[in-house]
Every structure is written in C-alpha cells, then in structure tokens.
Scaffold this active site. Sequence first.
Site, short mmCIF file in Angstrom:
data_model
loop_
_atom_site.label_atom_id
_atom_site.label_comp_id
_atom_site.label_asym_id
_atom_site.label_seq_id
_atom_site.Cartn_x
_atom_site.Cartn_y
_atom_site.Cartn_z
N TRP A 24 -2.27 2.59 -7.18
CA TRP A 24 -2.48 3.75 -6.30
C TRP A 24 -1.81 4.99 -6.86
O TRP A 24 -2.42 6.06 -6.93
CB TRP A 24 -1.95 3.43 -4.90
CG TRP A 24 -2.09 4.56 -3.92
CD1 TRP A 24 -3.17 4.83 -3.13
CD2 TRP A 24 -1.13 5.59 -3.65
NE1 TRP A 24 -2.93 5.96 -2.38
CE2 TRP A 24 -1.69 6.45 -2.69
CE3 TRP A 24 0.15 5.88 -4.14
CZ2 TRP A 24 -1.02 7.56 -2.18
CZ3 TRP A 24 0.83 6.99 -3.65
CH2 TRP A 24 0.24 7.82 -2.67
N PRO A 32 -9.04 5.35 -5.19
CA PRO A 32 -7.84 4.53 -4.94
C PRO A 32 -8.06 3.57 -3.77
O PRO A 32 -7.63 3.83 -2.64
CB PRO A 32 -6.76 5.56 -4.65
CG PRO A 32 -7.50 6.73 -4.11
CD PRO A 32 -8.84 6.74 -4.77
N ASP A 34 -6.86 0.91 -2.72
CA ASP A 34 -5.74 0.30 -1.99
C ASP A 34 -5.21 1.19 -0.87
O ASP A 34 -4.34 0.78 -0.11
CB ASP A 34 -4.61 -0.04 -2.95
CG ASP A 34 -5.01 -1.12 -3.95
OD1 ASP A 34 -5.49 -2.18 -3.51
OD2 ASP A 34 -4.87 -0.89 -5.17
N ASP A 35 -5.72 2.42 -0.78
CA ASP A 35 -5.26 3.37 0.24
C ASP A 35 -5.81 2.97 1.61
O ASP A 35 -7.03 2.87 1.81
CB ASP A 35 -5.74 4.78 -0.14
CG ASP A 35 -5.12 5.85 0.74
OD1 ASP A 35 -4.17 6.49 0.28
OD2 ASP A 35 -5.60 6.03 1.88
N LEU A 36 -4.91 2.72 2.55
CA LEU A 36 -5.31 2.24 3.87
C LEU A 36 -6.22 3.23 4.60
O LEU A 36 -7.21 2.83 5.22
CB LEU A 36 -4.06 1.95 4.72
CG LEU A 36 -4.32 1.45 6.15
CD1 LEU A 36 -5.11 0.16 6.15
CD2 LEU A 36 -2.99 1.27 6.88
#
Length: 203
Positions: free
Chosen positions: A134, A151, A153-155
């Site tokens: 990230w 990205p 993995d960004d919530l």
Amino acid sequence: MDEKLIAQGMAELALLDADIAKAWQEYGNPPPRSLTPHFVSLLSIVVSQQISTHAAKAIMTRVTALMPTVTPEHYLSLSEQSIREAGLSARKVLYTRGLAQAICDGQLDIEQLATLDDAQAITKIMALKGFGRWSAEIFLMFALTRTDVFPADDLALQVALGRLKGLDEKPTAKEARTIVTAWAPWRTVGSLFLWHYYRGAPA
C-alpha cells in the site's frame, strides 16, 4: 495528478465502466492529489499508516517543525524521544529512521525510482522495513504520477468499490484487483474516484 489528467482519465473510465459513468454524473471529478517525490513524501506515507488524515497532518506538522529543512540527515539528527513526542509510535520511529538511513547510505535513490517501471519501483520501496505494498503504491500514484495503480489493500477503496458495484459485501483485495482490471490504464484515477465516492455515497 492534476485536474486535466483526472478529467481525461474519468472520461476514459466512463467509457469502460457503466457504473463509473453513472456515479460520475452525480459526484463529478475527484480532487487532485499529489506529493513531491522526496524524502518528506515517503516520511508522510509512513506517518499516515493506519491513522486518520487529520491526525497524520497534525503529526507531520509537529515533526517537520523539529527540523530547519526536512532532509534525511536532519531527521537522523533528531532524538527518538523528540520524534515520539511529536506523535509517532515506536514502530514508526524505527521505520522512518530506517528510511532516512537507507537514503543517506545510498540504499534507496528516490530519483532513480522515477526511471523504474511500476513493478520495479514497488519492489524497491517494499524492500524498506515498514513499507508494504500500500505504501509503495501510494508513492507511485501521488509522487511519481503513475496512472495505472490500484492499492487494493485500502479498506476505503474496497468498501467504495462494493457500493459502486452493488455487492452484498466489500470485495477482498484480490477480488477488487480482478474487478478493476478493465479500468486499465486508468486505475489510479479510478482509485481517486472511489475515495471521492466513498466520502459522498450513502452506506
């Protein structure tokens, strides 16, 4: 990434994805975001990990105030206590001092990153302790102005993508990457739009 490039990317994305086209009509273009490809940008990325934007800005303001100019050399001259008092956790102090030392030692050449392709640059940054995928992708997006980075993995991106696509649950990082494959070569702009959409779209 400036307004002109974002507008171009959004127009292209609207042709590639009907859901984006519909949401774009309601929410418009995301605002531009950029970082200078220097030590301070990588420092700010570590500071911002897992905390709010507001908190990260406040901590960065206190950290930068400790130095006459924000350079790796000046950062290494600071005591660990002074950095901790500015708001960084012990782990982030370790990571940021490691970053500064890597630049001073020549292990990381920030200018060279601009000459590498996306995968090479991400690998180079991830070799630093405390820099996951990230963090590397954020640097590529905003400091190196790479147009096709997502990205996953960004919530917030996962949640926004789930809302945009009408999914019952937010997608996993792997699922998100698959969903946005069709957005190439504008996945960075797509990411910006999802963050924009996340703040404005109903839950």
